[in-house]
Scaffold this active site. Structure first.
Site, PDB file in Angstrom:
ATOM      1  N   THR A 370     -41.099  -5.970  20.604  1.00  0.00           N
ATOM      2  CA  THR A 370     -41.735  -5.277  19.487  1.00  0.00           C
ATOM      3  C   THR A 370     -41.381  -3.806  19.600  1.00  0.00           C
ATOM      4  OG1 THR A 370     -43.493  -6.909  19.434  1.00  0.00           O
ATOM      5  CG2 THR A 370     -43.962  -4.876  18.300  1.00  0.00           C
ATOM      6  N   THR A 388     -41.710  -6.341  14.669  1.00  0.00           N
ATOM      7  CA  THR A 388     -41.631  -7.298  15.780  1.00  0.00           C
ATOM      8  C   THR A 388     -40.819  -8.530  15.455  1.00  0.00           C
ATOM      9  OG1 THR A 388     -42.987  -8.460  17.425  1.00  0.00           O
ATOM     10  CG2 THR A 388     -43.698  -8.642  15.144  1.00  0.00           C
ATOM     11  N   GLY A 462     -48.201  -6.415  22.350  1.00  0.00           N
ATOM     12  CA  GLY A 462     -48.994  -7.622  22.134  1.00  0.00           C
ATOM     13  C   GLY A 462     -50.462  -7.289  21.948  1.00  0.00           C
TER      14      GLY A 462
HETATM   15  O1  DON Z   1     -47.901  -9.135  15.883  1.00  0.00           O
HETATM   16  C1  DON Z   1     -48.273  -9.135  17.051  1.00  0.00           C
HETATM   17  O2  DON Z   1     -49.393  -8.796  17.394  1.00  0.00           O
HETATM   18  C2  DON Z   1     -47.294  -9.542  18.141  1.00  0.00           C
HETATM   19  N1  DON Z   1     -46.276 -10.402  17.580  1.00  0.00           N
HETATM   20  C3  DON Z   1     -46.723  -8.302  18.765  1.00  0.00           C
HETATM   21  C4  DON Z   1     -45.857  -8.627  19.953  1.00  0.00           C
HETATM   22  C5  DON Z   1     -45.649  -7.489  20.870  1.00  0.00           C
HETATM   23  O3  DON Z   1     -46.111  -6.396  20.674  1.00  0.00           O
HETATM   24  C6  DON Z   1     -44.854  -7.764  22.087  1.00  0.00           C
HETATM   25  N2  DON Z   1     -44.793  -6.563  22.908  1.00  0.00           N
HETATM   26  N3  DON Z   1     -44.790  -6.348  24.023  1.00  0.00           N
END
Ligand code: DON
Length: 564
Positions: A370, A388, A462
């Site tokens: 992301t 992302t 995330g």
């Molecule tokens: O939309 C979301 O919340 C997740 N798909 C974001 C994923 C993400 O930030 C991964 N990062 N480390």
């Protein structure tokens, strides 16, 4: 502790009026920060060429799709939070991916009804219909000043001529090696001769360059109709996916009102559902305001933040999903009355237990994927965008002949009530898989406006995105500069697992001892996390400040308009 915002408030409304009255109407130049030097350069190139922040956002998004393929891409989606300087309007461009029409609530469960995580994470079944191509066209047509042929040019160049492999990319290629190896088209681009590329060697993506050129020439039909759509659907279905031409044809960008609230003279504008970010931030900030958290000793402030997060992430799991498909009690969740109930339940002597609250979950997958960028132009237009493809390299499946790595955004749905996704997040039927639904997100691009300053904030990470943005807001209210906002060690609680994850340095030894004594379970995050970007405009002092997170390889840039 410093409390400049409180002090400002103490001086009262007259002061506020005076500051706003004196404040410059426009920034003294432009500023931006993104996760890769080539993407920051692409944005600056477009701003120098007379583009506005929205044109620059197209250029940065597309460049990141090329040079940071682990984080976002044309096979993914995101939220672009915009502020238009002339009208003062804030809007969220929702380019979130959408489940294909053949998706079902149990598609990621086996015959025994157990969730099978590989199905929602690897390969084309994990991929929802991408939103980024449509969002870039929408940004260009509705808000930009330059044609897509100009704003996509830096990305097309980077895709065609290649960019050098950096250490971050190499580490993530190693992490996703096996899954990427199973996709011949992805392996051809990223794993030359079936091995990891040499550091510094060039990665060229001619198919992606051609795809971007088609988008520049034909707009949304260059992706969602015609030969590209046919290639996408054929490639996905041949590899076991369920996309249909109609799914691409019917995909639409949505414009949504952001979650906006004002507390103690500070205005926060953040992502609305299908992101959970703004709702969680509003509820937490209300609780912090009612408990005077900003004025408490540091350890008590942290205690209050953790307890507020515990309830807000529980509510996220219980209630939030796609606003076009589920009714959500957002007014209640973000009301002062409810915040009062939460505040009343917090005991500064003793940690609560998540199990004493209500619903279910485990573990947080490590990894950096992301991306986020922040931009302000010299007119005061702003963009905070978090984009992302979910896990590193998304589903790690590249559709043959397109250069497009598909997302695995389907993993952001709740594969089964109570079973955690890759980020340890649980959900209920509010976030069940269903045709045409957009999975609940944590991505939280955010604007903060204090009487003096405007901050444009965001990060990947995330489930931890929302807590990082919260801590960034609190830093902003503390008067910190951009470097401090992006660097400060972080801590996180998401209801379940019932533990506080922290980076080294987030708590002093004394704070660790006090919080442990009060019953919190503190666990090292094991590594640094996040890749925050902050752009700050101090309206009162007419200064700009920007910083990229030192945990990543990104860069920021501030360019002042020369005096006439
Ligand atoms: O939309 C979301 O919340 C997740 N798909 C974001 C994923 C993400 O930030 C991964 N990062 N480390």
């Amino acid at each position: 502790m410093r409390h400049p915002v409180r002090l400002n408030l103490a001086v009262g409304l007259l002061w506020l009026v005076a500051v706003v009255g004196q404040a410059a109407e426009h920034p003294p130049g432009y500023a931006l920060s993104s996760a890769h030097p080539a993407a920051t350069a692409a944005g600056a190139e477009i701003l120098e060429a007379g583009g506005n922040a929205f044109d620059a956002a197209v250029a940065v998004s597309a460049a990141l799709a090329v040079v940071e393929p682990t984080g976002s891409g044309m096979g993914g989606g995101g939220f672009w939070l915009l502020h238009q300087a002339d009208s003062g309007r804030d809007v969220m461009v929702d380019g979130r991916e959408e489940a294909p029409s053949a998706a079902t609530a149990t598609m990621f469960q086996n015959d025994a009804g157990e969730a099978v995580s590989s199905l929602s994470r690897d390969g084309p079944l994990a991929a929802a219909i991408p939103g980024q191509p449509a969002a870039l066209v929408h940004l260009a047509e509705k808000y930009g000043r330059l044609p897509l042929s100009r704003t996509l040019a830096p990305a097309i160049r980077l895709a065609r001529d290649g960019f050098p492999v950096d250490g971050h990319l190499l580490a993530r290629l190693a992490y996703r090696f096996q899954t990427l190896s199973r996709s011949p088209a992805a392996a051809r681009v990223f794993l030359p001769g079936g091995s990891l590329p040499e550091p510094g060697s060039l990665i060229r993506q001619p198919d992606l360059a051609a795809m971007l050129e088609l988008l520049a020439a034909k707009g949304r039909d260059g992706f969602y109709a015609g030969p590209m759509a046919q290639r996408l659907v054929r490639g996905v279905r041949e590899a076991g996916g369920i996309w249909q031409l109609q799914d691409l044809a019917s995909y639409r960008v949505r414009e949504r009102a952001p979650i906006t609230f004002e507390l103690n003279g500070v205005r926060v504008v953040s992502a609305s559902p299908p992101s959970s970010g703004g709702v969680v931030l509003k509820q937490v900030m209300r609780v912090l305001s009612l408990t005077d958290a900003m004025e408490q000793p540091s350890v008590d402030r942290k205690h209050l933040v953790i307890e507020a997060l515990r309830t807000a992430y529980r509510d996220r799991a219980a209630w939030l999903g796609d606003p076009d498909h589920v009714d959500m009690p957002i007014d209640r969740l973000t009301s002062e009355a409810y915040a009062r109930e939460i505040a009343d339940a917090i005991d500064l002597e003793q940690a609560r237990k998540s199990d004493d609250l209500v619903p279910p979950q485990t573990l947080i997958e490590e990894g950096e994927h992301t991306t986020h960028f922040s931009i302000i132009d010299a007119e005061g237009n702003r963009v905070a965008a978090t984009l992302t493809i979910t896990l590193s390299f998304g589903s790690a499946f590249m559709v043959p002949g397109t250069g497009i790595l598909l997302n695995d955004e389907m993993d952001d749905f709740s594969a089964k009530p109570g079973v955690p996704n890759a980020f340890g997040l649980i959900g209920t039927s509010a976030n069940a898989v269903g045709p045409g639904r957009r999975p609940l997100s944590s991505m939280s691009p955010t604007f903060v406006e204090t009487p003096e300053r405007v901050a444009i904030l965001g990060t990947p990470g995330g489930s931890r995105i929302i807590t990082m943005v919260l801590l960034g807001i609190l830093e902003t209210l503390d008067g910190s500069d951009a470097t401090t906002i992006v660097s400060r060690p972080r801590y996180h609680h998401q209801y379940l697992p019932d533990a506080v994850y922290y980076e080294p340095g987030a708590f002093s030894d004394e704070e660790m001892a006090t919080l442990t004594e009060r019953g919190f379970v503190l666990k090292s995050a094991g590594r640094e996390y996040g890749n925050f970007h902050a752009v700050l405009w101090n309206r009162a002092q007419a200064t700009l400040d920007a910083a990229a997170d030192p945990r990543g390889i990104g860069t920021s840039r501030v360019e002042l308009t020369p005096d006439d």
